[in-house]
Each structure stands twice: as structure tokens, then as C-alpha cells.
Design a protein around this motif. Structure first.
Motif, PDB file in Angstrom:
ATOM      1  N   GLN A  43      46.466  48.540  42.849  1.00  0.00           N
ATOM      2  CA  GLN A  43      45.998  48.426  44.232  1.00  0.00           C
ATOM      3  C   GLN A  43      46.996  49.019  45.225  1.00  0.00           C
ATOM      4  OE1 GLN A  43      45.297  44.238  44.638  1.00  0.00           O
ATOM      5  NE2 GLN A  43      43.420  44.283  43.423  1.00  0.00           N
ATOM      6  N   LEU A  44      48.263  49.112  44.816  1.00  0.00           N
ATOM      7  CA  LEU A  44      49.290  49.683  45.694  1.00  0.00           C
ATOM      8  C   LEU A  44      49.388  51.196  45.559  1.00  0.00           C
ATOM      9  CD1 LEU A  44      52.132  47.073  45.032  1.00  0.00           C
ATOM     10  CD2 LEU A  44      50.530  47.116  46.949  1.00  0.00           C
ATOM     11  N   LEU A  45      48.743  51.742  44.513  1.00  0.00           N
ATOM     12  CA  LEU A  45      48.888  53.173  44.224  1.00  0.00           C
ATOM     13  C   LEU A  45      47.664  53.991  44.598  1.00  0.00           C
ATOM     14  CD1 LEU A  45      50.578  52.865  40.702  1.00  0.00           C
ATOM     15  CD2 LEU A  45      51.696  53.493  42.838  1.00  0.00           C
ATOM     16  N   VAL A  46      46.473  53.456  44.357  1.00  0.00           N
ATOM     17  CA  VAL A  46      45.235  54.235  44.550  1.00  0.00           C
ATOM     18  C   VAL A  46      44.173  53.355  45.190  1.00  0.00           C
ATOM     19  CG1 VAL A  46      43.404  55.544  43.411  1.00  0.00           C
ATOM     20  CG2 VAL A  46      45.729  55.688  42.537  1.00  0.00           C
ATOM     21  N   ASN A  47      43.402  53.959  46.099  1.00  0.00           N
ATOM     22  CA  ASN A  47      42.255  53.286  46.710  1.00  0.00           C
ATOM     23  C   ASN A  47      41.018  54.137  46.436  1.00  0.00           C
ATOM     24  OD1 ASN A  47      40.553  51.730  48.229  1.00  0.00           O
ATOM     25  ND2 ASN A  47      41.876  51.662  50.027  1.00  0.00           N
ATOM     26  N   ILE A  48      40.067  53.589  45.655  1.00  0.00           N
ATOM     27  CA  ILE A  48      38.880  54.343  45.244  1.00  0.00           C
ATOM     28  C   ILE A  48      37.670  53.896  46.055  1.00  0.00           C
ATOM     29  CG2 ILE A  48      37.324  54.883  43.335  1.00  0.00           C
ATOM     30  CD1 ILE A  48      39.628  54.439  41.409  1.00  0.00           C
ATOM     31  N   HIS A  49      36.996  54.857  46.692  1.00  0.00           N
ATOM     32  CA  HIS A  49      35.759  54.597  47.426  1.00  0.00           C
ATOM     33  C   HIS A  49      34.600  55.179  46.623  1.00  0.00           C
ATOM     34  CE1 HIS A  49      38.026  53.382  51.002  1.00  0.00           C
ATOM     35  NE2 HIS A  49      38.846  54.366  50.704  1.00  0.00           N
ATOM     36  N   GLY A  50      33.744  54.308  46.106  1.00  0.00           N
ATOM     37  CA  GLY A  50      32.666  54.750  45.227  1.00  0.00           C
ATOM     38  C   GLY A  50      31.511  55.374  45.975  1.00  0.00           C
ATOM     39  N   GLN A  51      30.620  56.038  45.196  1.00  0.00           N
ATOM     40  CA  GLN A  51      29.517  56.778  45.801  1.00  0.00           C
ATOM     41  C   GLN A  51      28.442  55.866  46.391  1.00  0.00           C
ATOM     42  OE1 GLN A  51      26.932  58.697  42.740  1.00  0.00           O
ATOM     43  NE2 GLN A  51      28.547  58.101  41.316  1.00  0.00           N
ATOM     44  N   HIS A  52      28.436  54.586  46.012  1.00  0.00           N
ATOM     45  CA  HIS A  52      27.435  53.669  46.578  1.00  0.00           C
ATOM     46  C   HIS A  52      28.094  52.654  47.516  1.00  0.00           C
ATOM     47  CE1 HIS A  52      24.607  55.399  43.794  1.00  0.00           C
ATOM     48  NE2 HIS A  52      25.365  55.047  42.763  1.00  0.00           N
ATOM     49  N   ALA A  53      29.316  52.966  47.963  1.00  0.00           N
ATOM     50  CA  ALA A  53      30.052  52.003  48.797  1.00  0.00           C
ATOM     51  C   ALA A  53      29.322  51.706  50.092  1.00  0.00           C
ATOM     52  CB  ALA A  53      31.459  52.538  49.089  1.00  0.00           C
ATOM     53  N   HIS A  54      28.612  52.719  50.644  1.00  0.00           N
ATOM     54  CA  HIS A  54      27.951  52.495  51.931  1.00  0.00           C
ATOM     55  C   HIS A  54      26.824  51.462  51.838  1.00  0.00           C
ATOM     56  CE1 HIS A  54      25.637  55.727  49.983  1.00  0.00           C
ATOM     57  NE2 HIS A  54      24.594  55.266  50.651  1.00  0.00           N
ATOM     58  N   GLN A  55      26.236  51.309  50.630  1.00  0.00           N
ATOM     59  CA  GLN A  55      25.179  50.312  50.470  1.00  0.00           C
ATOM     60  C   GLN A  55      25.720  48.889  50.625  1.00  0.00           C
ATOM     61  OE1 GLN A  55      22.015  50.914  50.216  1.00  0.00           O
ATOM     62  NE2 GLN A  55      22.102  53.135  49.958  1.00  0.00           N
ATOM     63  N   SER A  56      26.992  48.716  50.279  1.00  0.00           N
ATOM     64  CA  SER A  56      27.579  47.382  50.371  1.00  0.00           C
ATOM     65  C   SER A  56      27.837  46.961  51.816  1.00  0.00           C
ATOM     66  CB  SER A  56      28.891  47.325  49.577  1.00  0.00           C
ATOM     67  OG  SER A  56      29.847  48.204  50.140  1.00  0.00           O
ATOM     68  N   LEU A  57      27.699  47.908  52.771  1.00  0.00           N
ATOM     69  CA  LEU A  57      27.901  47.575  54.181  1.00  0.00           C
ATOM     70  C   LEU A  57      26.900  46.540  54.670  1.00  0.00           C
ATOM     71  CD1 LEU A  57      28.535  51.084  55.793  1.00  0.00           C
ATOM     72  CD2 LEU A  57      30.203  49.342  55.222  1.00  0.00           C
ATOM     73  N   LEU A  58      25.811  46.358  53.931  1.00  0.00           N
ATOM     74  CA  LEU A  58      24.770  45.420  54.340  1.00  0.00           C
ATOM     75  C   LEU A  58      25.126  43.983  53.971  1.00  0.00           C
ATOM     76  CD1 LEU A  58      21.667  47.502  53.186  1.00  0.00           C
ATOM     77  CD2 LEU A  58      22.851  47.568  55.388  1.00  0.00           C
ATOM     78  N   LYS A  59      26.184  43.797  53.174  1.00  0.00           N
ATOM     79  CA  LYS A  59      26.565  42.458  52.721  1.00  0.00           C
ATOM     80  C   LYS A  59      27.570  41.846  53.692  1.00  0.00           C
ATOM     81  CE  LYS A  59      25.925  43.650  47.841  1.00  0.00           C
ATOM     82  NZ  LYS A  59      26.594  43.749  46.519  1.00  0.00           N
ATOM     83  N   ASN A  60      27.348  40.576  54.024  1.00  0.00           N
ATOM     84  CA  ASN A  60      28.176  39.904  55.026  1.00  0.00           C
ATOM     85  C   ASN A  60      29.636  39.817  54.594  1.00  0.00           C
ATOM     86  OD1 ASN A  60      29.265  37.056  56.195  1.00  0.00           O
ATOM     87  ND2 ASN A  60      27.893  38.054  57.650  1.00  0.00           N
ATOM     88  N   ASP A  61      29.883  39.488  53.320  1.00  0.00           N
ATOM     89  CA  ASP A  61      31.274  39.336  52.884  1.00  0.00           C
ATOM     90  C   ASP A  61      32.013  40.665  52.882  1.00  0.00           C
ATOM     91  OD1 ASP A  61      29.610  40.194  50.836  1.00  0.00           O
ATOM     92  OD2 ASP A  61      30.880  39.365  49.258  1.00  0.00           O
ATOM     93  N   ILE A  62      31.289  41.767  52.595  1.00  0.00           N
ATOM     94  CA  ILE A  62      31.909  43.089  52.642  1.00  0.00           C
ATOM     95  C   ILE A  62      32.239  43.463  54.081  1.00  0.00           C
ATOM     96  CG2 ILE A  62      31.584  45.545  52.157  1.00  0.00           C
ATOM     97  CD1 ILE A  62      31.975  43.849  49.662  1.00  0.00           C
ATOM     98  N   GLN A  63      31.345  43.156  54.992  1.00  0.00           N
ATOM     99  CA  GLN A  63      31.592  43.427  56.408  1.00  0.00           C
ATOM    100  C   GLN A  63      32.848  42.693  56.889  1.00  0.00           C
ATOM    101  OE1 GLN A  63      27.977  42.301  58.414  1.00  0.00           O
ATOM    102  NE2 GLN A  63      26.787  44.010  57.584  1.00  0.00           N
ATOM    103  N   LEU A  64      32.985  41.457  56.462  1.00  0.00           N
ATOM    104  CA  LEU A  64      34.149  40.671  56.844  1.00  0.00           C
ATOM    105  C   LEU A  64      35.431  41.263  56.251  1.00  0.00           C
ATOM    106  CD1 LEU A  64      34.269  38.163  58.617  1.00  0.00           C
ATOM    107  CD2 LEU A  64      34.268  36.755  56.548  1.00  0.00           C
ATOM    108  N   SER A  65      35.346  41.715  54.992  1.00  0.00           N
ATOM    109  CA  SER A  65      36.533  42.282  54.339  1.00  0.00           C
ATOM    110  C   SER A  65      36.952  43.601  54.988  1.00  0.00           C
ATOM    111  CB  SER A  65      36.256  42.497  52.840  1.00  0.00           C
ATOM    112  OG  SER A  65      35.313  43.539  52.635  1.00  0.00           O
ATOM    113  N   ILE A  66      35.983  44.361  55.529  1.00  0.00           N
ATOM    114  CA  ILE A  66      36.303  45.619  56.207  1.00  0.00           C
ATOM    115  C   ILE A  66      37.160  45.348  57.449  1.00  0.00           C
ATOM    116  CG2 ILE A  66      35.300  47.491  57.578  1.00  0.00           C
ATOM    117  CD1 ILE A  66      32.969  47.514  55.533  1.00  0.00           C
TER     118      ILE A  66
END
Length: 558
Positions: free
Chosen positions: A125-148
Motif C-alpha cells: 500500500q506504500l508502494l503502489v496505488n492501483i485504480h481498476g477499470q470499474h472503480a467509477h462504478q463504486s462511486l455509487l456506494k456510500n462507504d466508498i464515497q466516505l473513504s474518498i
């Protein structure tokens, strides 16, 4: 920064050894060629879940290793130092390795030392941050919004304090509920014990008293026969009317003493008889004492008989042997005391719970205030970013409100809602109701870029995050990622020529098959290679001078 990635027998990769540089690396290739395989392999090396189907068919195990330079990664260097896992050869380098056998079991290594998967994940987690191809779909989830919001605000320490105080509160609350749940049953038990103990207290049987009562009762019950036999024995030993044992012994001793001068051997016999005299005299004394104390007292006997009868009755009632009645009494008293203590424990738990709740609310309220403050700043930045991404009238807003049910949570007390306005004349509405797939993709990409600029991870990977984007918007996305790559190592898997053309270097993924085996390969393109490959992204196999000119123009523009 990621310097080197070596992949062996992973999925459809037989062997792959890749060298990487700073800046933005664009990864392109035909659909299905395996562009994301290298990303998946790296993810496995960073601690993601291992599965048996990751091992190439016909081989025993897959092996992935990744070499990182830590010059600009002080947090990772400190982590290695704290865990005694620093490299002996070079403190500015770190080698991660992961193997997976065909049964799905894996092993992890950091700088050659075997480590548990949790440590590999922690360092990854300190070396690489991976953003997946379906990451934008998770924007609809409340817990993901909070983590952002929390990631943007850097709430790691504050979140940990909220989580710690929540766990303390939750533990006390659980204990209190358990105590309260059993309290009714305890109360009924306490009432029974109170009655039983009062009954035993009134009887007040002493320790070893029943054995004494039993002995005395037996003695008094047989006192007549005892007294008679004591008197008969005394008469035979010393108080006979005509003759008794003591008289016979004394006369015998006297007779032998008169003859001792004639035979010295009689001295031993005389001594033995004199000893016997002394012992019989002692026995007679004891018998007189017993006889004198064997008074036939009917009242004492009746009292003993009554007490013994009551003891036997209580013992039957409590289902114990009468000799254990005293111990049973002490046991019940101890249990009653513990039940009283449990009530005190409940009161103490209530007091401790109030203190824990106050501590939780202190940190949770502080977290809420910080979230509201950073949400405003993040909303402005996302609005500015999506407007550059061909959403000229777009407005993004983050609303944070207190949880309506006021339930304590390890994530705090807030409900978050992402709202967006995509066209002029519209009102802000929940992102799930109004954002199309392409708009959602652009909003997600804008968030990832903004947050990535605030996170101190040296390597960022964007795996087809530009899905649903095209035309002029794609060009803006490409420039955005290239700008981000000026200060951070960026990998971008993409189908878009406008994005690929902005890469500082290009890598192309191919897939070959001989009918029996399939193999994926990734090559770094030379200076003459990118126009050809970017042209193929535009027109497929039909590459003309016109498409090549367009490709060169994209590269020159970048």
C-alpha cells in the motif's frame, strides 16, 4: 518507483521481464491480448488474493517478483526498518516476491525473507496505488464515497482514533447487554439463594459440627451399656470384692521379689510385671474417668437427637450429604455475594460505557468537522476538473449529514451523498440518478487524479479508467495523466489513442497461439514504434499515411 517486474508461468504468460522508467507509461494492445495481466501479476506481488487458476496450465507454480527504488519513498523505507526487513545490499531498493503453486497455496517474500501476507499487503500500500477499470462504478456506494473524502483529507490517524474508541465502546456495550440479559435469571437465583441461606444461617451448623453431633449422639444412645461394661471391667481389674487383676499382680510381684536373691534372672520378669501394673492402673484411671462422665442426661440426648434430625432434614432438602452441609452453606453464601457483585459490575459497566461514548463522540465530531471542511474543497476541485473533461456546465457537490439513526460506527457518525448537475438548468441530484456511464467515468477519473496528487504513493496504475470517454475529452484525460506523470510514476492501460499518445513511453501487449499453447508478451516500443501502434488504435489493421500522420501529431502534441 517500480523498476522491474518479472512474471513467470502466470495465467497465459510464460515468461516476462519488464524494465520501467519515470513518467507516464501507456500500455496498449488488442482487446483480449492480456493488457491487464501484468497489472494483475503486480497486484498479486503486492498481496492480493492468490488462486490456483493463476498458475499457467502445465506448470507447477507461478512466480512474480517486483523491484522498487525507495529514494523518494521514506514511508516504505521506515516501514522496512521498523520490521527488520530492509535490504542488506542496498537500502534504496526493495524486492518483493510471491509464488503460487497449482493447489492455490502461496508464499510471500520481502528482500528474500519469508513474510505473512498481511505484511506484504501493508508494504504494498506504500508502494503502489492501483485504480481498476470499474472503480467509477463504486462511486455509487456510500462507504466508498466516505473513504474518498477520508483519503483526500488524510484522515488515517483520526479514523484510527474513531475506530479504536468505537471498539472500546462496542466491547463495553456488548458486555453490558450480556449482563443485563442474564440479570433476570440471576435475580430469580438470588431470591432462591436468599431463602436457602437464611434457613442455613438460622440453623448455623458449625464446621465439623455434624461429625461431633453424630459421635456424641452415638455415645449417649449407648451410655447404659457403656457404663455397665466399664464397671464390670473395673471390678475385674481393681475393684473386685474378693479378687482382681491388680491384687493378683501385686501378690505375684511380691512373691518373686522374695526369691530374686536366689535367682537373678527373675529381675527381668519382675520389671515386666511392674510395667504391667502401671499400665493397668492407668487403664483403671481412664475407665473411672469415662464412667464418671457417662451421665445419663435425657435433655442433652434429646437436644442432640433434635439437632441431628434437623441437620439430616436440611441435607436431604439441599441434596447433599449431612457432613457436607457446612461446606454447601459456604458455597451458597459465596455465590450470593458474587450475584451482588454482578449488580455492582453492571453499574460500573454503565459508567465505563458513558466515558467510552464521550471519548468516541469527541473524535467522531472532530472527524465530521474535518470531513465537511475537506468536502467543500474537494467538490470545487472535482467541479473544475469535470468541466475540463467536456462537462462545461457540470457541478459536483458533496453533502455530509449526521447519521439519522445516530448509530455509532467505526467510520464515524456521517452519511455522505455525492450530488451532480451535468447540464445547465438542472438541479443537483444524487449521482446515481443523473450521471450516465461516461459522465460517471469522467467524475471517477477526476477524483482519482485529484486524490493521487495528495497521496504519497510513488507509483499509480490506471487500468482502463478511461472507459466511456472519447474524442476531445480523451485528449484532455491524456494530458491530465501526462501532467500527473511529471512528478509520479504512472501506468495507464488504455484503448484510446489520445490517451496513449500522451505517454512518456509506450508498451505494447501481444498474444500468440500455436493451437496448443497461448502466450502473452509485452514489449517496449522504440521511437519509431509508437506512431504505428497508435495508428492501429485509430483504424485497426487499415493503417494509412493519414492515420500515421494523425498518430505523429498526437505524439508531437503530447
Amino acid at each position: 518507483m517500480l523498476n522491474q517486474l518479472t512474471v513467470q508461468h502466470f495465467a497465459i504468460v510464460q515468461f516476462l521481464e519488464l524494465e520501467f522508467s519515470n513518467g507516464m507509461t501507456a500500455i496498449t494492445g488488442e482487446t483480449g491480448a492480456g493488457k491487464s495481466i501484468a497489472i494483475d501479476a503486480l497486484g498479486l506481488c503486492l498481496g492480493s488474493r492468490a488462486e490456483a487458476n493463476m498458475v499457467r496450465v502445465g506448470t507447477d507454480k507461478a512466480e512474480i517478483s517486483a523491484r522498487f527504488t525507495l529514494t523518494d519513498t521514506p514511508h516504505a523505507k521506515q516501514w522496512l526498518l521498523n520490521n527488520d526487513l530492509e535490504s542488506e545490499d542496498d537500502n534504496n531498493e526493495c524486492l518483493l516476491r510471491r509464488t503460487v503453486n497449482k493447489e492455490g497455496r502461496s508464499r510471500a517474500y520481502i528482500n528474500g525473507t519469508p513474510v505473512p501476507l498481511s505484511q506484504l499487503k501493508s508494504l504494498g500500500q506504500l508502494l503502489v496505488n492501483i485504480h481498476g477499470q470499474h472503480a467509477h462504478q463504486s462511486l455509487l456506494k456510500n462507504d466508498i464515497q466516505l473513504s474518498i473524502i477520508d483519503e483526500y483529507a488524510g484522515h488515517h490517524q483520526l479514523l484510527q482514533k474513531v475506530k479504536d474508541t468505537y471498539q472500546g465502546w462496542h466491547f463495553l456495550n456488548k458486555q453490558l447487554k450480556q449482563q443485563q440479559f442474564s440479570q433476570q435469571e440471576k435475580q430469580a437465583r438470588k431470591q432462591l439463594l436468599e431463602y436457602q441461606i437464611q434457613e442455613l444461617d438460622e440453623f448455623a451448623l458449625g464446621e465439623d459440627e455434624f461429625e461431633h453431633i453424630e459421635t456424641e449422639h452415638k455415645r449417649l444412645a449407648n451410655s447404659g451399656a457403656l457404663l455397665e461394661n466399664c464397671q464390670i471391667t473395673l471390678n475385674k481389674l481393681s475393684e473386685g470384692d474378693e479378687i482382681d487383676a491388680l491384687s493378683l499382680l501385686r501378690s505375684s510381684v511380691s512373691a518373686l521379689e522374695s526369691q530374686v536373691e536366689n535367682d537373678k534372672s527373675l529381675e527381668n520378669i519382675i520389671t515386666t510385671l511392674q510395667d504391667s501394673l502401671i499400665q493397668i492402673e492407668d487403664a483403671c484411671y481412664e475407665l473411672r474417668h469415662v464412667s464418671e462422665n457417662l451421665e445419663l442426661d435425657p435433655e442433652q440426648f434429646e437436644e442432640l437427637e433434635t439437632r441431628m434430625s434437623d441437620a439430616l432434614s436440611l441435607a436431604r432438602k439441599h441434596q447433599v450429604q449431612p457432613e457436607f452441609l457446612y461446606d454447601h452453606h459456604q458455597k451458597l453464601s459465596k455465590e450470593f455475594k458474587q450475584l451482588n457483585n454482578s449488580e455492582l459490575q453492571i453499574e460500573q459497566l454503565r459508567a465505563d460505557l458513558e466515558v467510552a461514548e464521550v471519548a468516541y463522540y469527541q473524535h467522531a465530531n472532530k472527524l465530521s468537522q474535518s470531513r465537511c471542511r475537506h468536502a467543500k474543497d474537494l467538490s470545487k476541485k472535482i467541479t473544475a476538473s469535470i468541466q475540463k473533461l467536456n462537462m462545461q456546465d457540470g457541478v459536483f457537490d458533496i453533502e455530509i449529514a449526521e447519521n439519522i439513526n445516530h448509530a455509532l460506527s467505526p467510520l464515524g457518525l456521517d452519511n455522505v451523498e455525492f450530488k451532480v448537475k451535468t447540464n445547465a438548468g438542472q438541479t443537483l441530484q444524487n449521482i446515481a440518478k443523473v450521471a450516465s456511464g461516461g459522465e460517471l467515468s469522467r467524475i471517477g477519473l477526476a477524483m482519482q487524479v485529484i486524490i493521487s496528487q495528495r497521496v504519497a504513493t510513488p507509483t499509480l496504475i490506471f487500468d482502463e479508467v478511461d472507459v466511456g470517454i472519447s474524442g476531445a475529452t480523451a485528449s484532455v484525460v491524456g494530458k491530465l495523466l501526462r501532467s500527473l506523470g511529471e512528478n509520479t510514476q504512472i501506468f495507464c492501460v488504455t484503448h484510446l489513442p489520445q490517451v496513449a499518445g500522451n505517454g512518456h513511453q509506450q508498451m505494447f501487449v501481444t498474444k500468440q497461439s500455436n493451437g496448443k499453447h497461448t502466450n502473452t508478451n509485452m514489449i517496449k516500443l522504440s521511437e519509431t514504434g509508437p506512431p504505428q501502434r497508435i495508428s492501429s488504435l485509430v483504424r485497426g489493421d487499415n493503417i494509412t499515411e493519414h492515420t500515421l500522420a494523425n498518430a505523429r501529431e498526437l505524439l508531437v502534441s503530447a
